[in-house]
Design a protein around this motif. Structure first.
Motif, PDB file in Angstrom:
ATOM      1  N   ASN A 101       1.470   9.111  -5.584  1.00  0.00           N
ATOM      2  CA  ASN A 101       1.318  10.415  -4.933  1.00  0.00           C
ATOM      3  C   ASN A 101      -0.115  10.679  -4.451  1.00  0.00           C
ATOM      4  O   ASN A 101      -0.762  11.615  -4.902  1.00  0.00           O
ATOM      5  CB  ASN A 101       1.775  11.503  -5.907  1.00  0.00           C
ATOM      6  N   GLY A 102      -0.602   9.828  -3.580  1.00  0.00           N
ATOM      7  CA  GLY A 102      -1.944  10.030  -3.048  1.00  0.00           C
ATOM      8  C   GLY A 102      -2.720   8.740  -2.918  1.00  0.00           C
ATOM      9  O   GLY A 102      -2.349   7.871  -2.134  1.00  0.00           O
ATOM     10  N   LYS A 103      -3.746   8.605  -3.759  1.00  0.00           N
ATOM     11  CA  LYS A 103      -4.623   7.444  -3.627  1.00  0.00           C
ATOM     12  C   LYS A 103      -3.968   6.144  -4.086  1.00  0.00           C
ATOM     13  O   LYS A 103      -3.473   6.045  -5.206  1.00  0.00           O
ATOM     14  CB  LYS A 103      -5.891   7.676  -4.462  1.00  0.00           C
ATOM     15  N   ALA A 104      -4.019   5.138  -3.221  1.00  0.00           N
ATOM     16  CA  ALA A 104      -3.496   3.818  -3.583  1.00  0.00           C
ATOM     17  C   ALA A 104      -4.637   2.836  -3.774  1.00  0.00           C
ATOM     18  O   ALA A 104      -4.454   1.760  -4.331  1.00  0.00           O
ATOM     19  CB  ALA A 104      -2.552   3.306  -2.505  1.00  0.00           C
ATOM     20  N   VAL A 105      -5.816   3.208  -3.305  1.00  0.00           N
ATOM     21  CA  VAL A 105      -6.983   2.336  -3.406  1.00  0.00           C
ATOM     22  C   VAL A 105      -8.059   3.082  -4.185  1.00  0.00           C
ATOM     23  O   VAL A 105      -8.428   4.198  -3.811  1.00  0.00           O
ATOM     24  CB  VAL A 105      -7.536   1.977  -2.012  1.00  0.00           C
ATOM     25  N   GLY A 143      -8.513   5.490 -10.867  1.00  0.00           N
ATOM     26  CA  GLY A 143      -7.213   6.079 -10.554  1.00  0.00           C
ATOM     27  C   GLY A 143      -6.545   6.586 -11.815  1.00  0.00           C
ATOM     28  O   GLY A 143      -6.071   7.715 -11.875  1.00  0.00           O
ATOM     29  N   CYS A 144      -6.535   5.739 -12.842  1.00  0.00           N
ATOM     30  CA  CYS A 144      -5.856   6.123 -14.086  1.00  0.00           C
ATOM     31  C   CYS A 144      -6.832   6.278 -15.251  1.00  0.00           C
ATOM     32  O   CYS A 144      -6.439   6.685 -16.335  1.00  0.00           O
ATOM     33  CB  CYS A 144      -4.776   5.105 -14.437  1.00  0.00           C
ATOM     34  N   TYR A 188       0.842  -1.206   0.000  1.00  0.00           N
ATOM     35  CA  TYR A 188       0.000   0.000   0.000  1.00  0.00           C
ATOM     36  C   TYR A 188       0.876   1.255   0.000  1.00  0.00           C
ATOM     37  O   TYR A 188       0.676   2.183  -0.781  1.00  0.00           O
ATOM     38  CB  TYR A 188      -0.919  -0.008   1.231  1.00  0.00           C
ATOM     39  N   GLU A 189       1.857   1.252   0.851  1.00  0.00           N
ATOM     40  CA  GLU A 189       2.707   2.443   0.960  1.00  0.00           C
ATOM     41  C   GLU A 189       3.534   2.684  -0.286  1.00  0.00           C
ATOM     42  O   GLU A 189       3.763   3.834  -0.676  1.00  0.00           O
ATOM     43  CB  GLU A 189       3.584   2.358   2.218  1.00  0.00           C
ATOM     44  N   MET A 190       3.942   1.592  -0.904  1.00  0.00           N
ATOM     45  CA  MET A 190       4.714   1.719  -2.136  1.00  0.00           C
ATOM     46  C   MET A 190       3.851   2.358  -3.239  1.00  0.00           C
ATOM     47  O   MET A 190       4.280   3.279  -3.927  1.00  0.00           O
ATOM     48  CB  MET A 190       5.187   0.329  -2.559  1.00  0.00           C
ATOM     49  N   ILE A 191       2.624   1.841  -3.377  1.00  0.00           N
ATOM     50  CA  ILE A 191       1.730   2.379  -4.414  1.00  0.00           C
ATOM     51  C   ILE A 191       1.397   3.841  -4.127  1.00  0.00           C
ATOM     52  O   ILE A 191       1.408   4.686  -5.010  1.00  0.00           O
ATOM     53  CB  ILE A 191       0.419   1.549  -4.501  1.00  0.00           C
ATOM     54  N   ARG A 192       1.137   4.096  -2.871  1.00  0.00           N
ATOM     55  CA  ARG A 192       0.765   5.455  -2.472  1.00  0.00           C
ATOM     56  C   ARG A 192       1.890   6.447  -2.793  1.00  0.00           C
ATOM     57  O   ARG A 192       1.646   7.543  -3.301  1.00  0.00           O
ATOM     58  CB  ARG A 192       0.475   5.473  -0.964  1.00  0.00           C
ATOM     59  N   CYS A 239      -4.743  -2.655 -10.398  1.00  0.00           N
ATOM     60  CA  CYS A 239      -4.943  -2.228 -11.775  1.00  0.00           C
ATOM     61  C   CYS A 239      -3.676  -2.554 -12.575  1.00  0.00           C
ATOM     62  O   CYS A 239      -2.584  -2.159 -12.166  1.00  0.00           O
ATOM     63  CB  CYS A 239      -5.241  -0.729 -11.816  1.00  0.00           C
ATOM     64  N   PRO A 240      -3.806  -3.254 -13.708  1.00  0.00           N
ATOM     65  CA  PRO A 240      -2.612  -3.599 -14.487  1.00  0.00           C
ATOM     66  C   PRO A 240      -1.939  -2.365 -15.109  1.00  0.00           C
ATOM     67  O   PRO A 240      -0.799  -2.425 -15.537  1.00  0.00           O
ATOM     68  CB  PRO A 240      -3.126  -4.546 -15.562  1.00  0.00           C
ATOM     69  N   HIS A 241      -2.649  -1.239 -15.164  1.00  0.00           N
ATOM     70  CA  HIS A 241      -2.074  -0.027 -15.763  1.00  0.00           C
ATOM     71  C   HIS A 241      -1.335   0.826 -14.745  1.00  0.00           C
ATOM     72  O   HIS A 241      -0.208   1.251 -14.988  1.00  0.00           O
ATOM     73  CB  HIS A 241      -3.175   0.811 -16.427  1.00  0.00           C
ATOM     74  N   CYS A 242      -1.994   1.097 -13.601  1.00  0.00           N
ATOM     75  CA  CYS A 242      -1.375   2.040 -12.646  1.00  0.00           C
ATOM     76  C   CYS A 242      -0.945   1.366 -11.340  1.00  0.00           C
ATOM     77  O   CYS A 242      -0.276   1.980 -10.529  1.00  0.00           O
ATOM     78  CB  CYS A 242      -2.325   3.210 -12.349  1.00  0.00           C
TER      79      CYS A 242
END
Ligand SMILES: [Zn+2]
Length: 235
Positions: free
Chosen positions: A187-191, A201-202, A179-183, A223-226
């Motif tokens: 730069n913000g929303k990870a979920v 998200g994307c 979660y922290e890595m994605i966030r 998401c396979p994109h973002c």
């Protein structure tokens, strides 16, 4: 898995709130500073009129003294006129007297203009005083409100940071680090929520395979994109 989703949502809610508070805490002092500048500009504008009036009054006094000097001169000429012996001397003194009288008239005109200017400035000063006093009170009130808001935001941030720290201890470490890595990366929303078959998200369409898996199994997928965690909610 459902509890993972709830955990991530809760974590994200805390993080977004923390982000917003941090932005607010950064923004408020700037806003307070610009309000203080507005207030001092207002006072400066008012002081400038006062200074202008003082300056004009000094100028008026100077010109009144000049008139006095010319008047004294005329008195002297007057007494000299009685003592002159030649016609040339007499004429020269008369010319001098006429010159002094002319100068006095000019000075009197100048004084009248100055008085008019002072009058206008006094009117402006009176008008502005009402506005300045009112605006000053309003600005001061606004500053106080922002200072209070800042104080509250700081307190709330402190509370939320503690809450976040406590809560993160209850999250499975691999989930938390992902979660922290994605966030961090996003730069913000990870979920994010999936709207129809689009990642919010994307805003790309999720491949049908991933989408059907998401709908069917309600598994925690990304998401396979973002790379963001996807949440599917039946509408
Ligand atoms: Zn995406």
């Amino acid at each position: 898995m459902d509890s993972d989703i709830d955990t991530l949502l809760k974590l994200q809610q805390l993080d977004l709130e923390i982000d917003n508070l941090k932005k607010l805490i950064e923004r408020l002092p700037e806003e307070i500073k610009s309000l203080e500048k507005k207030k001092s500009d207002l006072i400066l504008k008012f002081d400038k009129i006062k200074n202008d009036i003082n300056h004009l009054e000094a100028l008026k006094r100077e010109k009144e003294l000049d008139i006095q000097t010319y008047e004294d001169k005329i008195v002297k000429i007057q007494s000299s006129l009685e003592k002159v012996k030649t016609n040339e001397e007499y004429k020269a003194l008369l010319r001098e007297k006429a010159h002094a009288e002319e100068a006095i008239m000019e000075l009197e005109d100048e004084i009248l203009n100055i008085m008019e200017e002072i009058e206008n400035l006094r009117e402006e000063e009176a008008k502005l005083k009402g506005i300045v006093d009112k605006e000053k009170v309003e600005i001061e009130k606004e500053i106080q409100e922002k200072e209070k808001e800042l104080e509250e935001a700081k307190e709330k941030l402190e509370k939320l940071l503690k809450e976040r720290e406590e809560f993160s201890k209850t999250v499975r470490p691999p989930l938390l680090s992902k979660y922290e890595m994605i966030r961090k990366k996003r730069n913000g929303k990870a979920v994010v929520i999936v709207d129809s078959d689009t990642c919010t998200g994307c805003f790309m369409i999720i491949p049908p395979k991933v989408y059907s898996e998401l709908v069917k199994s309600k598994k925690l997928l990304t998401c396979p994109h973002c790379g963001r965690f996807l949440i599917y909610r039946e509408s």
